[in-house]
Motif scaffolding. Structure first.
Motif, PDB file in Angstrom:
ATOM      1  N   LYS A   1      -5.483   1.028  -1.248  1.00 27.39           N
ATOM      2  CA  LYS A   1      -4.237   1.299  -0.582  1.00 27.39           C
ATOM      3  C   LYS A   1      -4.271   2.187   0.379  1.00 27.39           C
ATOM      4  CE  LYS A   1      -1.458   0.005  -4.759  1.00 27.39           C
ATOM      5  NZ  LYS A   1      -0.075   0.381  -5.576  1.00 27.39           N
ATOM      6  N   SER A   2      -5.317   1.814   1.347  1.00 27.29           N
ATOM      7  CA  SER A   2      -5.514   2.374   2.738  1.00 27.29           C
ATOM      8  C   SER A   2      -4.287   2.427   3.373  1.00 27.29           C
ATOM      9  CB  SER A   2      -6.606   2.208   3.214  1.00 27.29           C
ATOM     10  OG  SER A   2      -6.805   2.835   4.474  1.00 27.29           O
ATOM     11  N   GLN A   3      -3.946   3.543   4.205  1.00 31.70           N
ATOM     12  CA  GLN A   3      -2.837   3.471   5.299  1.00 31.70           C
ATOM     13  C   GLN A   3      -3.131   2.535   6.581  1.00 31.70           C
ATOM     14  OE1 GLN A   3      -2.412   6.968   7.661  1.00 31.70           O
ATOM     15  NE2 GLN A   3      -4.398   7.743   6.897  1.00 31.70           N
ATOM     16  N   TYR A   4      -4.326   2.232   6.559  1.00 28.57           N
ATOM     17  CA  TYR A   4      -4.914   1.385   7.736  1.00 28.57           C
ATOM     18  C   TYR A   4      -5.110  -0.214   7.289  1.00 28.57           C
ATOM     19  CZ  TYR A   4      -5.880   5.973   9.533  1.00 28.57           C
ATOM     20  OH  TYR A   4      -5.869   7.319   9.967  1.00 28.57           O
ATOM     21  N   ALA A   5      -4.663  -0.496   6.107  1.00 28.26           N
ATOM     22  CA  ALA A   5      -5.017  -1.629   5.458  1.00 28.26           C
ATOM     23  C   ALA A   5      -4.302  -2.705   6.293  1.00 28.26           C
ATOM     24  CB  ALA A   5      -4.581  -1.727   3.887  1.00 28.26           C
ATOM     25  N   GLY A   6      -2.924  -2.639   6.410  1.00 25.35           N
ATOM     26  CA  GLY A   6      -2.023  -3.632   7.166  1.00 25.35           C
ATOM     27  C   GLY A   6      -2.612  -3.904   8.522  1.00 25.35           C
ATOM     28  N   ILE A   7      -3.019  -2.782   9.176  1.00 27.19           N
ATOM     29  CA  ILE A   7      -3.419  -3.026  10.632  1.00 27.19           C
ATOM     30  C   ILE A   7      -4.870  -3.822  10.555  1.00 27.19           C
ATOM     31  CG2 ILE A   7      -4.600  -1.730  12.532  1.00 27.19           C
ATOM     32  CD1 ILE A   7      -1.394  -1.178  12.034  1.00 27.19           C
ATOM     33  N   LEU A   8      -5.611  -3.659   9.586  1.00 28.70           N
ATOM     34  CA  LEU A   8      -6.975  -4.293   9.496  1.00 28.70           C
ATOM     35  C   LEU A   8      -6.733  -5.873   9.009  1.00 28.70           C
ATOM     36  CD1 LEU A   8      -9.103  -1.689   7.518  1.00 28.70           C
ATOM     37  CD2 LEU A   8      -9.291  -2.630   9.913  1.00 28.70           C
ATOM     38  N   ALA A   9      -5.776  -5.973   8.009  1.00 19.60           N
ATOM     39  CA  ALA A   9      -5.356  -7.407   7.674  1.00 19.60           C
ATOM     40  C   ALA A   9      -4.753  -8.180   8.830  1.00 19.60           C
ATOM     41  CB  ALA A   9      -4.292  -7.359   6.593  1.00 19.60           C
ATOM     42  N   PHE A  10      -3.896  -7.741   9.756  1.00 18.62           N
ATOM     43  CA  PHE A  10      -3.426  -8.230  10.900  1.00 18.62           C
ATOM     44  C   PHE A  10      -4.618  -8.721  11.838  1.00 18.62           C
ATOM     45  CE2 PHE A  10       0.132  -7.529  14.247  1.00 18.62           C
ATOM     46  CZ  PHE A  10      -0.120  -8.752  14.733  1.00 18.62           C
ATOM     47  N   ALA A  11      -5.476  -7.412  12.107  1.00 18.53           N
ATOM     48  CA  ALA A  11      -6.616  -7.818  13.205  1.00 18.53           C
ATOM     49  C   ALA A  11      -7.518  -8.939  12.499  1.00 18.53           C
ATOM     50  CB  ALA A  11      -7.597  -6.696  13.157  1.00 18.53           C
ATOM     51  N   VAL A  12      -7.818  -9.111  10.904  1.00 22.46           N
ATOM     52  CA  VAL A  12      -8.616 -10.392  10.677  1.00 22.46           C
ATOM     53  C   VAL A  12      -7.665 -11.307  10.825  1.00 22.46           C
ATOM     54  CG1 VAL A  12      -9.274 -11.158   8.204  1.00 22.46           C
ATOM     55  CG2 VAL A  12      -9.806  -8.919   8.911  1.00 22.46           C
TER      56      VAL A  12
ATOM     57  N   CYS B   1       0.856  -1.190   0.026  1.00 23.51           N
ATOM     58  CA  CYS B   1       0.023  -0.009   0.037  1.00 23.51           C
ATOM     59  C   CYS B   1       0.883   1.269  -0.065  1.00 23.51           C
ATOM     60  CB  CYS B   1      -0.903   0.060   1.339  1.00 23.51           C
ATOM     61  SG  CYS B   1      -2.280  -1.173   1.034  1.00 23.51           S
ATOM     62  N   ASN B   2       2.051   1.190   0.314  1.00 25.14           N
ATOM     63  CA  ASN B   2       3.191   2.287   0.300  1.00 25.14           C
ATOM     64  C   ASN B   2       3.323   2.750  -1.151  1.00 25.14           C
ATOM     65  OD1 ASN B   2       3.172   3.147   3.213  1.00 25.14           O
ATOM     66  ND2 ASN B   2       4.699   1.585   3.461  1.00 25.14           N
ATOM     67  N   LYS B   3       3.207   3.898  -1.506  1.00 30.10           N
ATOM     68  CA  LYS B   3       3.393   4.216  -2.717  1.00 30.10           C
ATOM     69  C   LYS B   3       4.883   4.924  -2.838  1.00 30.10           C
ATOM     70  CE  LYS B   3      -1.370   5.884  -3.534  1.00 30.10           C
ATOM     71  NZ  LYS B   3      -2.510   6.856  -3.839  1.00 30.10           N
ATOM     72  N   ASN B   4       5.378   5.257  -1.579  1.00 28.58           N
ATOM     73  CA  ASN B   4       6.838   5.807  -1.505  1.00 28.58           C
ATOM     74  C   ASN B   4       7.834   4.472  -1.659  1.00 28.58           C
ATOM     75  OD1 ASN B   4       9.275   6.752  -0.446  1.00 28.58           O
ATOM     76  ND2 ASN B   4       8.138   8.502  -0.494  1.00 28.58           N
ATOM     77  N   LEU B   5       8.894   4.623  -2.591  1.00 26.98           N
ATOM     78  CA  LEU B   5       9.766   3.484  -2.472  1.00 26.98           C
ATOM     79  C   LEU B   5      10.495   3.346  -1.197  1.00 26.98           C
ATOM     80  CD1 LEU B   5      11.152   0.983  -3.729  1.00 26.98           C
ATOM     81  CD2 LEU B   5      12.709   2.732  -4.953  1.00 26.98           C
ATOM     82  N   LYS B   6      10.924   4.563  -0.779  1.00 23.65           N
ATOM     83  CA  LYS B   6      11.506   4.626   0.589  1.00 23.65           C
ATOM     84  C   LYS B   6      10.978   4.022   1.743  1.00 23.65           C
ATOM     85  CE  LYS B   6      13.850   7.972   3.673  1.00 23.65           C
ATOM     86  NZ  LYS B   6      14.310   9.238   4.071  1.00 23.65           N
ATOM     87  N   GLU B   7       9.567   4.216   1.909  1.00 20.95           N
ATOM     88  CA  GLU B   7       8.647   3.958   2.819  1.00 20.95           C
ATOM     89  C   GLU B   7       8.396   2.135   2.559  1.00 20.95           C
ATOM     90  OE1 GLU B   7       7.414   5.294   5.390  1.00 20.95           O
ATOM     91  OE2 GLU B   7       8.455   6.664   5.000  1.00 20.95           O
ATOM     92  N   LYS B   8       8.343   1.978   1.603  1.00 19.48           N
ATOM     93  CA  LYS B   8       8.487   0.193   1.403  1.00 19.48           C
ATOM     94  C   LYS B   8       9.500  -0.181   1.730  1.00 19.48           C
ATOM     95  CE  LYS B   8       5.734   0.140  -3.127  1.00 19.48           C
ATOM     96  NZ  LYS B   8       4.589  -0.739  -2.579  1.00 19.48           N
ATOM     97  N   THR B   9      10.767   0.281   1.537  1.00 16.59           N
ATOM     98  CA  THR B   9      11.992  -0.397   1.917  1.00 16.59           C
ATOM     99  C   THR B   9      12.022  -0.337   3.400  1.00 16.59           C
ATOM    100  OG1 THR B   9      13.253   0.728   0.034  1.00 16.59           O
ATOM    101  CG2 THR B   9      14.345  -0.217   2.115  1.00 16.59           C
ATOM    102  N   LYS B  10      11.555   0.958   4.196  1.00 16.23           N
ATOM    103  CA  LYS B  10      11.687   0.832   5.635  1.00 16.23           C
ATOM    104  C   LYS B  10      10.609  -0.090   6.086  1.00 16.23           C
ATOM    105  CE  LYS B  10      11.025   4.885   7.535  1.00 16.23           C
ATOM    106  NZ  LYS B  10      10.617   6.248   7.724  1.00 16.23           N
ATOM    107  N   THR B  11       9.445  -0.457   5.417  1.00 14.31           N
ATOM    108  CA  THR B  11       8.577  -1.355   5.894  1.00 14.31           C
ATOM    109  C   THR B  11       9.295  -2.897   5.875  1.00 14.31           C
ATOM    110  OG1 THR B  11       6.709  -0.268   5.174  1.00 14.31           O
ATOM    111  CG2 THR B  11       6.413  -2.488   5.503  1.00 14.31           C
ATOM    112  N   ILE B  12       9.852  -3.231   4.889  1.00 11.96           N
ATOM    113  CA  ILE B  12      10.416  -4.534   4.782  1.00 11.96           C
ATOM    114  C   ILE B  12      11.636  -4.696   5.807  1.00 11.96           C
ATOM    115  CG2 ILE B  12      12.034  -5.853   3.229  1.00 11.96           C
ATOM    116  CD1 ILE B  12      10.790  -4.495   0.859  1.00 11.96           C
ATOM    117  N   PHE B  13      12.525  -3.585   6.108  1.00  9.20           N
ATOM    118  CA  PHE B  13      13.385  -3.508   7.133  1.00  9.20           C
ATOM    119  C   PHE B  13      12.665  -3.815   8.669  1.00  9.20           C
ATOM    120  CE2 PHE B  13      16.548  -1.955   4.242  1.00  9.20           C
ATOM    121  CZ  PHE B  13      17.409  -2.739   4.386  1.00  9.20           C
TER     122      PHE B  13
END
Length: 400
Positions: free
Chosen positions: A343-354, A216-228
């Motif tokens: 690509k909501s900023q909350y999608a990951g949180i909701l997926a985790f909760a599900v 969901c992160n459109k920013n490549l830098k943010e994607k990289t930070k998420t992976i780390f």
């Protein structure tokens, strides 16, 4: 519209009474095997929440907005209550309390959806939420360490699910120390408790959270930070697992292997008994169930539960209520998938909760027991409400 200070007071008050109620409930369950009894502080907390819901959702709002998942949840609750009344032998205080608890999860979901819809991101009182998380987690962790040190059988073990259900929302906290400490603390007490279902839910939930968040992160830098971030979280969990299993001589890996190869402990025996009795049930019992708390009567212990929402609902309330319950979760999952597509900023949180909800509803007493489901309903409620508010503001901005 209330002032910002007043909004914070309303939301913080709800969090605080939930925290106090659960802390006292945990203390009670750690000292008594009578975990299914009604009474004490939790009655007061439940009544307070229902009153707050009435004023915020009905009196102040003057109408109820019934979403698809809400419609299924309400229909399930009504059918379950009708079934309970049809089979009751008397209107005791215990029966009335258990009857009132059936729609509890819907009251929490509705209340926090309204708070999210009304106040937007201001409803995310992450400071108060973090405090409640660490208070409950440290309190449960204290009992877990005592449990491992003394070997005494304690009924507080399942209370680790409070922390697990609260964790997804903690991942919104920007402070990395708080974020990773919450993940580590949850992993710590789950490993000590030996709760296989919870530990697997944590691992799979964290993995899906990071995958969805990176997508969901459109920013490549943010994607990289998420992976780390994912790598760091897995390293923390892996370290804790290795250290604790050696230090306390835990056999969690062996128990996980046994669960996969031979069945989930004693659950398969309970499930088999319920399924066998369902096969011999009348059409009326299949449709409308056997009545409230019928599973404990079938198993022969007042504290026995099916350890599976779906079987317990079919047996207690019947196939009609079960269909509505399935509809409720399918609608929730549909909204979560929609948040991922958008690509909501909350999608990951909701997926985790599900993920957590699906594991616990399948292998534990989730909607059946009005305890740790509270925090999943808070997460779904607040975030669904915020997304509705954002969507409405977007539509108004583009229609002007």
């Amino acid at each position: 519209m209330p002032s910002l200070t007043k909004k914070n007071r309303i939301i913080s008050f709800v969090y605080i009474i939930l925290c106090m109620g659960f802390l006292l409930k945990i203390k009670n369950t750690s000292n008594t095997p009578n975990v299914t009894s009604a009474g004490g502080i939790w009655n007061v907390v439940t009544v307070a929440l229902y009153v707050i819901w009435f004023f915020i959702v009905i009196v102040f709002n003057k109408k109820i907005a019934l979403r698809t998942h809400g419609m299924f949840g309400v229909l399930f609750s009504i059918m379950a209550m009708i079934s309970s009344i049809m089979h009751t032998g008397g209107y005791t205080v215990s029966f009335l309390y258990n009857l009132a608890i059936i729609p509890y999860f819907m009251f929490i979901l509705s209340l926090f959806t309204e708070l999210g819809r009304r106040y937007g991101e201001e409803s995310l009182q992450l400071g108060i939420y973090s405090i409640t998380f660490f208070l409950i987690s440290l309190y449960v962790g204290y009992f877990m360490i005592g449990y491992q040190s003394t070997g005494d059988s304690m009924y507080v073990i399942t209370d680790v699910y409070y922390s697990l259900n609260m964790l997804p929302l903690l991942l919104l906290v920007k402070n990395k120390i708080v974020k990773y400490a919450s993940v580590g603390l949850t992993a710590f007490i789950l490993i000590l408790s030996g709760k296989r279902t919870g530990f697997i839910a944590l691992l799979i939930g964290m993995l899906i959270y990071y995958i969805v968040t990176a997508y969901c992160n459109k920013n490549l830098k943010e994607k990289t930070k998420t992976i780390f971030g994912m790598i760091a979280a897995m390293v923390v969990i892996g370290f804790l697992f290795t250290y604790l299993t050696k230090f306390y001589e835990l056999d969690l890996l062996e128990r996980l292997e046994t669960a996969f190869n031979e069945g989930e402990g004693g659950r398969e025996k309970i499930w088999g008994k319920i399924i066998e009795d369902l096969r011999e049930s009348s059409l009326f019992e299949i449709l409308f169930g056997h009545g409230l708390k019928s599973v404990p009567a079938l198993i022969g212990s007042k504290n026995a539960l099916a350890h599976c929402d779906y079987l317990e609902i079919i047996y207690d309330y019947g196939i009609i209520a079960f269909i509505f319950y399935i509809g409720f979760w399918l609608a929730i999952i549909g909204k979560v998938i929609s948040s991922i597509i958008n690509k909501s900023q909350y999608a990951g949180i909701l997926a985790f909760a599900v993920v957590i909800a699906m594991f616990l509803s399948m292998f534990s007493n989730y909607v059946i027991d009005a305890t740790y489901i509270t925090y999943s309903m808070i997460i779904f409620g607040i975030i669904f409400g915020i997304m509705e508010r954002e969507e409405k503001n977007y539509e108004q901005a583009h229609s002007a």
